[in-house]
Design an enzyme around this catalytic site. Structure first.
Site, short mmCIF file in Angstrom:
data_model
loop_
_atom_site.label_atom_id
_atom_site.label_comp_id
_atom_site.label_asym_id
_atom_site.label_seq_id
_atom_site.Cartn_x
_atom_site.Cartn_y
_atom_site.Cartn_z
N TYR A 103 -15.22 -3.40 -10.69
CA TYR A 103 -16.41 -2.89 -11.35
C TYR A 103 -17.26 -4.20 -11.94
CZ TYR A 103 -19.71 -0.01 -14.09
OH TYR A 103 -20.86 0.39 -14.70
N ASP A 149 -15.77 -12.54 -13.19
CA ASP A 149 -16.20 -11.18 -14.32
C ASP A 149 -15.35 -11.01 -15.30
OD1 ASP A 149 -17.11 -9.30 -15.66
OD2 ASP A 149 -17.69 -8.07 -14.10
N LYS A 158 -18.62 -6.97 -23.85
CA LYS A 158 -17.67 -6.45 -24.53
C LYS A 158 -17.30 -7.12 -25.68
CE LYS A 158 -16.66 -2.95 -20.99
NZ LYS A 158 -16.46 -3.29 -19.45
C1 LIG Z 1 -17.74 -2.98 -18.82
C2 LIG Z 1 -17.68 -3.96 -17.53
C3 LIG Z 1 -18.82 -4.54 -16.75
C4 LIG Z 1 -20.24 -3.88 -17.37
O1 LIG Z 1 -20.68 -3.95 -18.58
P1 LIG Z 1 -21.74 -2.93 -19.54
O2 LIG Z 1 -21.81 -3.72 -20.58
O3 LIG Z 1 -21.09 -1.70 -19.59
O4 LIG Z 1 -22.85 -3.25 -18.44
C5 LIG Z 1 -19.03 -5.55 -16.05
N1 LIG Z 1 -17.94 -6.00 -15.57
C6 LIG Z 1 -16.60 -5.74 -15.89
C7 LIG Z 1 -15.44 -6.37 -15.63
C8 LIG Z 1 -16.65 -4.77 -17.14
O5 LIG Z 1 -15.53 -4.30 -17.52
#
Ligand SMILES: *Cc1c(COP(=O)(O)O)cnc(C)c1O
Length: 435
Positions: free
Chosen positions: A144, A239, A267
């Site tokens: 994701y 990511d 995060k």
């Molecule tokens: C949470 C998450 C996102 C998205 O971040 P948001 O602040 O919710 O837009 C993207 N990549 C990873 C790996 C994530 O865990």
């Protein structure tokens, strides 16, 4: 546990907010029942509107790694706020923040701040496309990367939980530029790259996936991707929105010792405020406006309050290595406890863990990608989740998410988590036998 007020609030919320929530997984749809409305939190504990207390194993999906309402972070936010909330002009703190990120994250030579993980990944692939002058990207099923159009192809997290990994509203034109491949399968990537010679701008992945549950990449897979990207002029993007500053200070890239070309962050980087960032090699980042031709902007980007919360969190982690060590130690103690519970009960459920991220999968099949993750019994998970919730342990409300441990969790909390997990496993198997 009584949750009468939470139930009333949910009914009210549904009148004005789609599904009653501002992010889908919060609705508890895959585990049944109503979401818990949170009133406040302190350290490792959440307090709901009904007066119940929970040990928090989500920690806002990662950001609250030091625990909730950590006094030095509150103080930094307060001090920043009395100078006004936003200027829309550069500040000294943004340089401090950028410097610290460049110091900590091996792949980052220059970095741009944004407001969420979604923005970070969207901007990163735009930069990669601008840099390579190519259109297509490769992602992996079950990963994701936020809710940008290009990523809602076989997406993990809520998209997976709700069975809409390919979202309505994403045009075929956009989706066709995203190739989705099985995770941990290098041959599939080599084949796709060969079939799309000189067309792939970027390969993006979570080096340790959190969003189909915790699924680490094998080192050979990451090494293979690194070599392939170098050879083919493809931008390798890690990511690290979840893994950054958690798996180690320098993220999963430091842990695996494999350096991508670009990295996306979120995060923890905001310490609980809305922040994201993307960065990488100078020559790629210098493609971004105002010096380059890739446009990307943000009215509130680098917001002083958000920078204060994020910078203070990162500074504390960087200056006090024992914090992350402790977080990992606590998480490993929980992991050992849960694995020993499984053994005592003669169960062969898969427990995946890297540092302070873990998932108990209700399947006997080792989980290494989306296909194997999907062999999990989500009904059993739902029962396990409800038992935990009713006994004061707040888990992620989906089989396909990772748990996150914070520094604030005590030995007593850990004992309770292990004990409740044991009881939950016993309970759901009694029910299973009865059926
Ligand atoms: C949470 C998450 C996102 C998205 O971040 P948001 O602040 O919710 O837009 C993207 N990549 C990873 C790996 C994530 O865990």
């Amino acid at each position: 546990m009584q949750r009468k007020y939470s139930q009333e609030l949910f009914e009210e919320a549904k009148k004005y907010i789609p599904g009653g929530v501002n992010s889908p997984v919060r609705a508890f749809k895959s585990v049944g029942g109503n979401p818990v409305f949170i009133k406040r939190a302190k350290g490792a504990h959440l307090f709901d509107e009904d007066g119940n207390i929970y040990i928090d194993l989500i920690n806002s999906w990662g950001p609250m790694i030091l625990g909730h309402a950590y006094p030095p972070v509150i103080e930094a936010v307060y001090q920043a706020s009395i100078n006004s909330f936003s200027y829309g002009a550069p500040t000294r703190m943004e340089i401090e923040m950028a410097k610290l990120i460049c110091e900590l994250v091996p792949s980052i030579e220059k970095v741009r701040m944004v407001n969420s993980g979604t923005e970070a990944t969207m901007s990163a692939i735009r930069a990669a496309r601008g840099y390579t002058q190519r259109n297509k990207i490769i992602k992996f099923a079950g990963c994701y990367h936020g809710h940008g159009d290009s990523f809602l192809v076989d997406a993990g997290s809520g998209a997976l939980t709700f069975g809409i990994p390919n979202s309505a509203g994403v045009t075929k034109g956009t989706a066709k530029d995203t190739l989705s491949l099985p995770f941990n399968n290098l041959d599939a990537v080599k084949r796709a790259v060969n079939e799309n010679k000189n067309e792939i701008a970027a390969i993006i992945l979570e080096p340790i996936v959190g969003n189909m549950g915790c699924v680490p990449a094998s080192k050979q897979f990451l090494q293979g991707l690194r070599e392939l990207c170098t050879q083919e002029g493809i931008v390798l993007i890690f990511d690290e929105v979840m893994t950054g500053f958690r798996i180690s200070l320098g993220g999963a890239q430091e842990y695996y010792d494999i350096i991508p070309d670009m990295t996306t962050l979120g995060k923890i980087i905001g310490g609980g405020l809305p922040v994201g960032a993307y960065g990488g090699k100078k020559e790629i980042m210098d493609c971004v406006a105002p010096i380059g031709k890739v446009y990307q902007a943000g009215t509130l980007s680098g917001n002083p309050i958000a920078m204060a919360a994020g910078y203070t969190t990162l500074r504390l982690l960087a200056d006090n290595p024992h914090l992350l060590e402790q977080v990992n130690k606590k998480a490993l103690a929980i992991g050992e406890g849960i694995k020993s519970n499984l053994q005592k009960l003669g169960l062969n459920y898969q427990f995946n863990q890297v540092g302070s991220m873990f998932t108990l999968f209700f399947t006997n099949t080792p989980v290494t990608d989306l296909t194997t993750a999907m062999t999990s019994d989500t009904q059993l998970f739902a029962q396990y989740f409800q038992y935990n919730l009713d006994n004061g342990i707040y888990l992620a409300p989906s089989q396909f998410e990772a748990m996150f441990v914070s520094y604030a969790i005590s030995d007593e909390d850990i004992e309770k988590i292990i004990k409740v997990s044991y009881e939950a496993l016993v309970k759901i198997h009694e029910t299973k036998k009865a059926n």
